[in-house]
Design an enzyme around this catalytic site. Structure first.
Site, mmCIF file in Angstrom:
data_model
loop_
_atom_site.group_PDB
_atom_site.id
_atom_site.type_symbol
_atom_site.label_atom_id
_atom_site.label_comp_id
_atom_site.label_asym_id
_atom_site.label_seq_id
_atom_site.Cartn_x
_atom_site.Cartn_y
_atom_site.Cartn_z
ATOM 1 N N ASP A 30 1.841 45.572 50.981
ATOM 2 C CA ASP A 30 0.829 46.464 51.539
ATOM 3 C C ASP A 30 -0.276 46.756 50.535
ATOM 4 O O ASP A 30 -1.445 46.863 50.903
ATOM 5 C CB ASP A 30 1.472 47.772 52.013
ATOM 6 N N CYS A 57 8.986 46.108 44.333
ATOM 7 C CA CYS A 57 9.907 45.584 45.345
ATOM 8 C C CYS A 57 9.193 44.718 46.383
ATOM 9 O O CYS A 57 9.786 44.340 47.384
ATOM 10 C CB CYS A 57 10.655 46.717 46.044
ATOM 11 N N HIS A 95 7.887 32.125 65.819
ATOM 12 C CA HIS A 95 9.275 31.749 66.096
ATOM 13 C C HIS A 95 9.614 30.377 65.544
ATOM 14 O O HIS A 95 10.731 30.140 65.087
ATOM 15 C CB HIS A 95 9.531 31.804 67.601
ATOM 16 N N GLU A 127 1.855 51.994 47.678
ATOM 17 C CA GLU A 127 1.443 50.921 48.586
ATOM 18 C C GLU A 127 -0.042 50.957 48.924
ATOM 19 O O GLU A 127 -0.543 50.037 49.563
ATOM 20 C CB GLU A 127 2.251 51.009 49.888
#
Length: 787
Positions: free
Chosen positions: A674, A720, A423, A650
């Site tokens: 990945d 991508c 965060h 991937e």
């Protein structure tokens, strides 16, 4: 509200105020403490508070300990007798009673109804812990109408969503009941906050909502809509895409090191008896809740409401009954309050860090942040002033620190821990602060100058200052120039055109993708990641049309649902898996839920009739999986003329058998994130092995090269993943023969500018040399040397 402690009263008030919109909140007056820090109650102050809260509807007085009752009784002798007659002194628990009373009063209920509800404030907690029998259920009436809704909130019907439900129900002229169909509890009165709490409805539970009375239909419709909106709750971690708010937005920084050690010295704390330690613990806890409420308000104003929601989650941890029981037990065993909090939250942090989900692992930072806040209050440690005018070096970055930094003065942040989804990292990047993670345990002497280049993944102590300042000037100029030419095509100096598309997860991403030649990746699981029920075909088509409109007729590539691993989808919960990254991910999941894939493909088909669309299936390994996905698509009818079909590459198996896997397809798109993790067997969010998960590892590049060389004739190859967003790596991909790149929006102008500066022949030569290197570091050095 009458209390011995001003801090306690303020914290309780802050908590209760969160439950009801400000414009609908009843008047709440406080008489607490003899001053800001001295414990005690004052009858004269109580009398003033009663007068301030008074109205013809009357006043409910909530109290904490014994002398507060005496002070309140004495206060009634000071006020006008007419006012005293409409005052009710309540034995309800202060915090729980206040929350229940505020919510009930906001609905226009009578004084007696509010007082009764306040007295029931403990029922939910008592029922949950088994302290008292379940209260009598409300009996449904014979003429009751009903609907069934799903509790999709991550934490079930906890205080805030329950408060929204109660307020909504009480706004109608109807009697509304709830029954938990999964546990058999109920029916209970949906207009009572305490009764809703006793239902203990958890995520995934089905509720029967019954209603009778003049506005029964309207009430049921309203509850149904509220349930579809997760009772007003945002999904965990649903943060917007980072936007620049004050910082430079660069990936490079230099300045004097600010080594910020937030460790709290507990050695001077004097342990007292168990009762005193318990009191100290509770005082610190309530003060911490009040502080977090203030931080949340400030962060909402400075950064945004979504980021500020982080602190709401931290405050919820301070109210977690399981943790509070552990802390109380530790104090009873003889531990001091600081020891109890440290031990309990340290244990919780370790548990969180052992979770499979990398995003959830990084929530341990929030646990430690809450721990330190309470310890600071227990020890009287002053809050440190937020650092500025240098590079902040920290072991990990908590969200509160990231929120209060002066983004225009802090040069950058260097974090020793690895991880990009904490965060603190998210908040800092949303404010445009330069940042690098995973610098490790490098020694940073006091007073030294440090610098980092996140693009090169390098952190240096005592760097060549002029060289880094030159880099900053160059990067600033590069960004400005790239933005000025963002709409120009990316064409190499020898005439090869390379489309540079955008990765998008929202309609706003599409609108903000300056210079994009379309979208090479529409993340549907992100688009609808806030949904607790599956979107309809029409709803999906509507969003796809908006994205297409943002690209003004340029092609968009829609990836079908990609969930599993670190990508949960709220409306499609998955069973726990021992290793979710090697489990049911992407297309594999929908072998069990083909109707969800079918609905999405139908939406894709509808939009493809109007604008250029490509669709691709994620996480495929075998030709049989590809054939199954196409079979679902073909069963919907003849394909629109402009619709193109492809797959994500991937996993190494898909790359190595691409010649057979891609037969009959229009394109393939390589997901380097990945592919890198599966090739190197390294989770890049795991500090111990993150350095191995480098997309420039020659093994990954060899797989990309294999795909380009062995893909069937006529099949288009795109990338991508993150590599396409790195200008230097993007140029390398062009040299490997990739036809199209898809990058994150802010990087598109920089990627296009980089391609315009090179020739295709030069890129091919560089790529061939990269394939012969022995490590990612060598490839990175090569790219730096030839830039």
């Amino acid at each position: 509200m009458v209390s011995h402690s001003r801090a306690l009263a303020d914290a309780a008030l802050g908590l209760a105020a969160e439950m009801v919109a400000e414009d609908n909140r009843p008047v709440i007056a406080v008489a607490a403490g003899l001053d800001e820090t001295t414990f005690g109650t004052d009858a004269a102050a109580v009398a003033e508070a009663i007068a301030a809260a008074d109205s013809p509807d009357g006043v409910l007085v909530l109290l904490d300990l014994g002398s507060a009752v005496l002070s309140a009784e004495l206060a009634l002798e000071f006020v006008d007798p007419e006012i005293a007659e409409r005052v009710v002194l309540s034995s309800a628990p202060l915090v729980e009673g206040l929350v229940a009373a505020v919510v009930t009063a906001s609905t226009g209920a009578s004084l007696q109804a509010v007082a009764d509800e306040a007295k029931r404030g403990l029922l939910g907690k008592q029922d949950h812990l088994g302290d008292v029998p379940t209260p009598s259920a409300t009996v449904a009436t014979d003429n009751e109408q009903s609907v069934e809704v799903l509790v999709s909130n991550e934490h079930g019907l906890h205080a805030r969503p329950a408060a929204r439900l109660v307020a909504l129900v009480n706004s109608f002229d109807a009697s509304v009941t709830l029954t938990d169909l999964d546990t058999g509890r109920g029916p209970i009165d949906a207009g009572s906050l305490s009764m809703v709490a006793t239902l203990n409805a958890q995520q995934g539970h089905r509720l029967r909502v019954g209603a009778s009375g003049p506005q029964a239909d309207e009430a049921l419709d309203a509850v149904r809509v509220l349930a579809e909106q997760a009772f007003g709750d945002l999904p965990a971690g649903a943060l917007p895409q980072p936007v620049l708010r004050g910082g430079s937005g660069l990936d490079v920084a230099i300045g004097p090191a600010i080594v910020w050690d937030t460790a709290i010295d507990l050695s001077t704390y004097q342990r007292a008896d168990a009762a005193t330690e318990a009191s100290n613990s509770e005082t610190a806890r309530t003060a911490a809740i009040a502080e977090l409420a203030q931080v949340q308000r400030e962060t909402t104003a400075r950064v945004g409401a979504a980021e500020a929601g982080i602190f709401e989650a931290q405050a919820a941890l301070l109210a977690d009954p399981a943790q509070l029981r552990e802390i109380t037990a530790a104090i009873d065993r003889g531990a001091s309050a600081p020891e109890a909090w440290s031990q309990t939250l340290d244990d919780l942090a370790k548990t969180v860090e052992s979770l499979d989900d990398p995003y959830q692992r990084e929530r341990a930072q929030d646990v430690r942040s809450v721990r330190d806040r309470v310890l600071r209050l227990l020890t009287g440690t002053e809050s440190a002033e937020p650092p500025a005018d240098g590079v902040l070096v920290v072991r990990e970055l908590d969200a509160a620190t990231a929120a209060i930094l002066d983004a225009e003065r802090i040069a950058g942040i260097a974090i020793r821990a690895t991880g990009t989804t904490g965060h603190g990292v998210i908040v800092a990047r949303s404010r445009g602060i330069p940042l690098i993670t995973g610098i490790g345990d490098v020694q940073v002497p006091l007073g030294s100058v440090v610098a980092f280049d996140a693009r090169a993944n390098s952190f240096m102590v005592d760097p060549d200052e002029e060289a880094f300042r030159t880099t900053i000037r160059e990067r600033t100029a590069e960004r400005e120039q790239a933005l000025a030419t963002a709409d120009h095509p990316a064409v190499t100096t020898d005439g090869r055109v390379v489309p540079v598309m955008a990765n998008v997860g929202s309609v706003q991403d599409a609108r903000d993708a300056r210079g994009a030649d379309g979208s090479g990746l529409v993340r549907t699981e992100v688009l609808f990641g806030d949904r607790r029920t599956a979107p309809t075909t029409a709803e999906q088509a509507e969003v796809f049309r908006k994205i297409a409109a943002a690209f003004e007729g340029k092609p968009i590539t829609i990836r079908t649902w990609d969930i599993g691993g670190d990508k949960p989808l709220p409306f499609l919960p998955q069973a726990a898996e021992a290793n979710p990254f090697l489990g049911e991910r992407g297309l594999r999941v929908f072998r069990h839920r083909p109707e969800l894939l079918r609905d999405q493909l139908q939406a894709v088909r509808e939009v493809a009739l109007e604008t250029p669309v490509q669709v691709m299936f994620p996480m495929v390994t075998t030709a049989e999986e590809v054939a199954w996905g196409i079979e679902i698509l073909d069963a919907l009818g003849p394909q629109p003329a402009g619709l193109k079909v492809g797959i994500m590459v991937e996993v190494p198996a898909a790359a190595l058998r691409i010649d057979s896997l891609a037969l009959g397809l229009d394109f393939v798109s390589i997901g380097t994130n990945d592919l890198t993790q599966y090739t190197t067997a390294a989770d890049r969010t795991n500090t111990a092995v993150a350095a191995l998960a480098d997309g420039l590892d020659p093994a990954v590049l060899l797989l990309i090269d294999h795909v380009v060389r062995h893909v069937p004739t006529g099949v288009h190859v795109a990338v991508c993943g993150d590599l396409a967003s790195d200008p230097s790596a993007a140029a390398l991909l062009v040299g490997l023969g990739v036809h199209e790149l898809s990058a994150v929006g802010p990087q598109i102008p920089l990627v296009k500018a980089r391609i315009r500066r090179i020739s295709f022949e030069y890129a091919r030569h560089t790529a061939a040399e990269a394939l012969t290197q022995s490590s990612a570091a060598d490839v990175r050095y090569l790219l730096g040397a030839v830039s």
